[in-house]
Write a protein that holds these residues in place. Structure first.
Motif, short mmCIF file in Angstrom:
data_model
loop_
_atom_site.label_atom_id
_atom_site.label_comp_id
_atom_site.label_asym_id
_atom_site.label_seq_id
_atom_site.Cartn_x
_atom_site.Cartn_y
_atom_site.Cartn_z
N PHE A 1 0.79 -1.02 0.09
CA PHE A 1 0.05 -0.07 -0.13
C PHE A 1 0.89 1.32 -0.08
O PHE A 1 0.65 2.42 -0.66
N LEU A 2 1.89 1.34 0.82
CA LEU A 2 2.91 2.29 0.81
C LEU A 2 3.60 2.51 -0.36
O LEU A 2 3.72 3.58 -1.21
N TRP A 3 4.05 1.40 -1.31
CA TRP A 3 4.71 1.46 -2.32
C TRP A 3 3.96 2.04 -3.55
O TRP A 3 4.37 2.71 -4.35
N MET A 4 2.77 1.74 -3.48
CA MET A 4 1.67 2.12 -4.59
C MET A 4 1.29 3.36 -4.67
O MET A 4 0.85 4.13 -5.88
N ILE A 5 1.28 4.31 -3.37
CA ILE A 5 0.97 5.64 -3.48
C ILE A 5 1.79 6.41 -4.29
O ILE A 5 1.01 7.53 -5.14
N PRO A 6 3.02 6.55 -4.31
CA PRO A 6 3.72 7.47 -5.18
C PRO A 6 3.31 7.33 -6.73
O PRO A 6 3.05 8.24 -7.51
N PRO A 7 3.50 6.27 -7.06
CA PRO A 7 3.20 5.85 -8.59
C PRO A 7 1.59 6.04 -8.88
O PRO A 7 1.26 6.79 -9.93
N ILE A 8 0.60 6.09 -8.03
CA ILE A 8 -0.89 6.41 -8.29
C ILE A 8 -0.62 7.97 -8.19
O ILE A 8 -1.42 8.76 -9.12
N TYR A 9 0.07 8.60 -7.22
CA TYR A 9 0.11 10.03 -7.19
C TYR A 9 0.66 10.82 -8.62
O TYR A 9 -0.29 11.41 -9.18
N TYR A 10 1.58 9.92 -9.16
CA TYR A 10 2.08 10.88 -10.43
C TYR A 10 1.23 10.22 -11.65
O TYR A 10 1.09 11.23 -12.58
N THR A 11 0.32 9.20 -11.44
CA THR A 11 -0.81 9.08 -12.48
C THR A 11 -1.94 10.08 -12.50
O THR A 11 -2.40 10.61 -13.54
N ILE A 12 -2.14 10.81 -11.20
CA ILE A 12 -2.97 11.89 -11.05
C ILE A 12 -2.35 13.01 -11.89
O ILE A 12 -2.88 13.78 -12.61
N ILE A 13 -1.13 13.36 -11.82
CA ILE A 13 -0.31 14.41 -12.30
C ILE A 13 -0.15 14.37 -13.80
O ILE A 13 -0.42 15.14 -14.68
N ASP A 14 0.05 12.93 -14.44
CA ASP A 14 0.48 12.69 -15.93
C ASP A 14 -0.06 11.44 -16.05
O ASP A 14 0.74 10.24 -15.90
N PRO A 15 -1.26 11.26 -16.24
CA PRO A 15 -1.55 9.97 -16.87
C PRO A 15 -1.01 9.11 -17.87
O PRO A 15 -1.04 7.85 -18.01
N SER A 16 -0.25 9.65 -18.78
CA SER A 16 0.31 9.22 -19.96
C SER A 16 2.02 8.64 -19.32
O SER A 16 2.60 8.17 -20.38
N ALA A 17 2.36 8.77 -18.24
CA ALA A 17 3.82 8.44 -17.91
C ALA A 17 3.88 6.99 -18.05
O ALA A 17 3.06 6.36 -17.85
N ASN A 18 5.15 6.68 -18.07
CA ASN A 18 5.70 5.41 -18.28
C ASN A 18 5.38 4.62 -16.95
O ASN A 18 6.02 5.38 -16.01
N PRO A 19 4.66 3.59 -16.49
CA PRO A 19 4.42 2.94 -15.28
C PRO A 19 5.93 2.63 -14.56
O PRO A 19 5.99 2.93 -13.27
N GLU A 20 6.73 1.99 -15.29
CA GLU A 20 7.82 1.58 -14.69
C GLU A 20 8.76 2.86 -14.31
O GLU A 20 9.56 2.65 -13.47
N GLN A 21 8.54 4.19 -14.84
CA GLN A 21 9.16 5.28 -14.21
C GLN A 21 8.50 6.23 -13.53
O GLN A 21 9.17 7.04 -12.77
N ALA A 22 7.12 5.79 -13.07
CA ALA A 22 6.29 6.65 -12.16
C ALA A 22 6.78 7.06 -10.93
O ALA A 22 6.68 8.11 -10.35
#
Length: 321
Positions: A118-139
């Motif tokens: 749950f902790l690890w997934m929060i930052p990439p989910i946050y960046y999906t909010i900022i930029d939905p087109s970002a590469n998931p492996e770089q989020a």
């Protein structure tokens, strides 16, 4: 390459003791870093409530088109055998003073393993909010770069390195030990001294470490980290770990069966996953294999060993009668 060489060096020189100490330090650094990043993500989105409201549709779903119910079911089965039979985990349980301490370690591991995703997934989910087109492996890294104050990225890179070093050093120590004691020593029985075995273990650590470095450099050529993890776990990980768990409930499994099963699973999975589609027209079977490649690999990685060991059990029962 430099990071890999550093890991090889301290694993080779210090063995299990160095691995355990570095694991504890790396866990501490990583935990502090993750909590800090998660806190900044919540602050920048205006609190936990606002964060939850801004999560894109579908991000809280348990299943997606790529990872549907069948895939998750196979993955859970794979992780069951991985957690129960992973040699690096078992090594930690066997180096504590008592059985009670081993149980406490297992319970603590289970609790942390349940909370940490749950902790690890929060930052990439946050960046999906900022930029939905970002590469998931770089989020994750992009989220850290976006929320952290200047200069803090060094701490994050240190934490990432620590996490990677912890995993790699543990695996290097385990596999070099297995090669040394279970293969090399048996091939030279009653000839080798303890000092010779220690030096041989260090050599095997170096060789395995160099192989890991070469594979890591070529990860993009293999389809990315996600692709490599799923393929290796399905085709190699499960066949190596299932016998460890199976042997807890059966005394019929022998070392020769493990090697036979590993070879059988790898050959079967390779033929079905990569060779068979070359001879098929684009019919239902071709689409089932190629369009569901991840599920195919996990199914074969679990199914072939389970069927093989079940066959061994039945064969021995019949012979006994």
């Amino acid at each position: 390459c430099i990071a890999g060489l550093v890991i090889i060096l301290y694993t080779m020189m210090g063995g299990l003791w160095a691995v355990l100490i570095s694991d504890f330090m790396q866990f501490s650094v990583l935990t502090i870093s993750v909590i800090m990043v998660v806190t900044f993500c919540f602050i920048k989105t205006g609190g936990i409530g606002n964060f939850l409201e801004k999560i894109p549709a579908g991000h809280t779903s348990f299943f997606t088109p790529s990872y549907d119910f069948i895939f998750i079911l196979f993955w859970i089965a794979t992780q069951f055998f991985k957690v129960g039979g992973e040699w690096a985990y078992i090594q930690r349980f066997t180096c504590v003073p008592s059985e009670s301490d081993a149980k406490k370690s297992a319970y603590l591991f289970a609790a942390i393993a349940f909370i940490s995703p749950f902790l690890w997934m929060i930052p990439p989910i946050y960046y999906t909010i900022i930029d939905p087109s970002a590469n998931p492996e770089q989020a994750y890294i992009l989220a850290c770069k976006d929320v952290l104050p200047a200069g803090f990225m060094g701490l994050i890179f240190s934490a990432m390195f620590s996490a990677s070093a912890s995993t790699i050093s543990g695996e290097l120590n385990v596999f070099s030990g297995i090669i040394t004691k279970d293969i090399y020593e048996k091939m030279n029985a009653n000839v080798l001294t303890e000092k010779h075995l220690i030096n041989a273990g260090r050599v095997f650590t170096i060789i395995l470490g160099l192989i890991v470095i070469i594979l890591a450099i070529n990860i993009p050529n293999f389809g990315g980290a996600e692709r490599v993890v799923i393929t290796t776990t399905g085709m190699l990980g499960s066949p190596m770990l299932i016998p460890v768990v199976w042997s807890l409930f059966s005394i019929k499994i022998r070392e020769v069966h493990v090697w036979q099963c590993l070879l059988l699973t790898f050959v079967t999975a390779t033929l079905i996953r990569f060779v068979l589609p070359l001879f098929l027209n684009e019919g239902p079977l071709y689409r089932a294999i190629t369009f569901n490649s991840q599920k195919t690999e996990l199914l074969l990685g679990i199914g072939v060993p389970v069927l093989y060991y079940s066959f061994i059990e039945l064969k021995m029962m019949v012979n006994k009668k």
